[in-house]
Design an enzyme around this catalytic site. Sequence first.
Site, short mmCIF file in Angstrom:
data_model
loop_
_atom_site.label_atom_id
_atom_site.label_comp_id
_atom_site.label_asym_id
_atom_site.label_seq_id
_atom_site.Cartn_x
_atom_site.Cartn_y
_atom_site.Cartn_z
N ASP A 5 -30.43 -16.42 26.51
CA ASP A 5 -29.74 -15.64 25.49
C ASP A 5 -28.51 -14.98 26.12
O ASP A 5 -28.56 -14.48 27.24
CB ASP A 5 -30.68 -14.57 24.92
CG ASP A 5 -30.16 -13.99 23.61
OD1 ASP A 5 -30.81 -14.20 22.58
OD2 ASP A 5 -29.11 -13.30 23.64
N ILE A 6 -27.41 -14.95 25.38
CA ILE A 6 -26.16 -14.39 25.91
C ILE A 6 -26.26 -12.87 26.07
O ILE A 6 -25.52 -12.29 26.87
CB ILE A 6 -24.99 -14.79 24.97
CG1 ILE A 6 -23.66 -14.78 25.69
CG2 ILE A 6 -24.95 -13.95 23.72
CD1 ILE A 6 -22.53 -15.43 24.91
N ASN B 84 -37.26 -14.50 14.68
CA ASN B 84 -36.77 -13.71 13.56
C ASN B 84 -36.49 -14.65 12.39
O ASN B 84 -35.82 -15.66 12.57
CB ASN B 84 -35.50 -12.96 13.96
CG ASN B 84 -35.76 -11.97 15.08
OD1 ASN B 84 -36.79 -11.31 15.08
ND2 ASN B 84 -34.84 -11.89 16.04
N GLU C 163 -30.07 -13.46 12.90
CA GLU C 163 -28.61 -13.49 12.91
C GLU C 163 -28.07 -14.92 12.93
O GLU C 163 -27.06 -15.21 12.30
CB GLU C 163 -28.06 -12.73 14.12
CG GLU C 163 -28.29 -11.24 14.04
CD GLU C 163 -27.74 -10.53 15.26
OE1 GLU C 163 -26.59 -10.77 15.63
OE2 GLU C 163 -28.50 -9.75 15.86
N VAL C 164 -28.71 -15.78 13.71
CA VAL C 164 -28.21 -17.16 13.83
C VAL C 164 -29.07 -18.07 12.97
O VAL C 164 -30.29 -18.16 13.18
CB VAL C 164 -28.22 -17.62 15.31
CG1 VAL C 164 -27.76 -19.08 15.40
CG2 VAL C 164 -27.34 -16.73 16.17
N HIS D 41 -34.98 -20.76 16.00
CA HIS D 41 -35.12 -20.57 17.44
C HIS D 41 -36.26 -19.61 17.70
O HIS D 41 -36.59 -18.77 16.87
CB HIS D 41 -33.83 -20.01 18.07
CG HIS D 41 -33.31 -18.77 17.41
ND1 HIS D 41 -32.58 -18.80 16.24
CD2 HIS D 41 -33.43 -17.46 17.75
CE1 HIS D 41 -32.26 -17.58 15.89
NE2 HIS D 41 -32.77 -16.73 16.79
N HIS E 59 -37.37 -16.76 20.70
CA HIS E 59 -36.99 -16.01 21.89
C HIS E 59 -38.21 -16.01 22.81
O HIS E 59 -39.30 -15.61 22.39
CB HIS E 59 -36.67 -14.55 21.54
CG HIS E 59 -35.52 -14.37 20.61
ND1 HIS E 59 -34.30 -13.87 21.01
CD2 HIS E 59 -35.40 -14.59 19.27
CE1 HIS E 59 -33.48 -13.80 19.97
NE2 HIS E 59 -34.13 -14.23 18.90
P1 5GP Z 1 -31.67 -13.80 16.09
O1 5GP Z 1 -31.41 -12.37 15.73
O2 5GP Z 1 -30.98 -14.76 15.15
O3 5GP Z 1 -33.12 -14.11 16.29
O4 5GP Z 1 -31.05 -13.97 17.54
C1 5GP Z 1 -29.93 -14.73 17.86
C2 5GP Z 1 -29.73 -14.58 19.35
O5 5GP Z 1 -28.71 -15.49 19.73
C3 5GP Z 1 -29.29 -13.19 19.80
O6 5GP Z 1 -30.25 -12.64 20.68
C4 5GP Z 1 -27.94 -13.45 20.48
O7 5GP Z 1 -27.76 -12.67 21.63
C5 5GP Z 1 -27.98 -14.93 20.78
N1 5GP Z 1 -26.68 -15.59 20.78
C6 5GP Z 1 -25.71 -15.46 19.84
N2 5GP Z 1 -24.65 -16.24 20.15
C7 5GP Z 1 -24.96 -16.86 21.31
C8 5GP Z 1 -24.25 -17.79 22.13
O8 5GP Z 1 -23.14 -18.20 21.86
N3 5GP Z 1 -24.89 -18.22 23.26
C9 5GP Z 1 -26.15 -17.78 23.58
N4 5GP Z 1 -26.67 -18.27 24.72
N5 5GP Z 1 -26.84 -16.90 22.84
C10 5GP Z 1 -26.25 -16.45 21.71
#
Ligand code: 5GP
Length: 127
Positions: A40-41, A98, A106-107, A111, A113
């Site tokens: 994760d970034i 999530n 968010e994405v 996925h 984590h």
């Molecule tokens: P969500 O809230 O959708 O479960 O989490 C999305 C995750 O993707 C976040 O923890 C965020 O830090 C990670 N993320 C967003 N953009 C990027 C990216 O460009 N590269 C990587 N490696 N992680 C990302």
Amino acid sequence: MTTVATNQPYDHNNIFARLLRGEIPANIVAQNEHALAFPDIRPLAPVHVLVIPRGPYTNLLSFSQQASAIEVVEFWKLVQTVAQHYHLDQDGFRLLSNCGSNGGQEVPHFHVHLLGGKALGKMLPSL
Ligand code: 5GP
């Protein structure tokens, strides 16, 4: 924070779709024919890896409903590979997915984590 509705159609321009197409970089930790794992970034733990299917699934619901058996198996096998790669099988770890707006997604590409490397404590604050 922008979140994703659970019934949102797949967005082929989401950040993980672009990453899968090689349009943005990722430090790939492990991969197989149907799934990919990368850090994760914005890490929230010493180990914070995202595991994604290569196929176009918005969230866990669409993945479970639409993915083939081999995609599902290979996805979970990659989670196991990553856990072993970081030696998390001894001290344990947390898996989190999530889903939708209440889940804080968010994405809009399914996925999980994989978090570990320290004691993570309670999952959520008490109600
Ligand atoms: P969500 O809230 O959708 O479960 O989490 C999305 C995750 O993707 C976040 O923890 C965020 O830090 C990670 N993320 C967003 N953009 C990027 C990216 O460009 N590269 C990587 N490696 N992680 C990302």
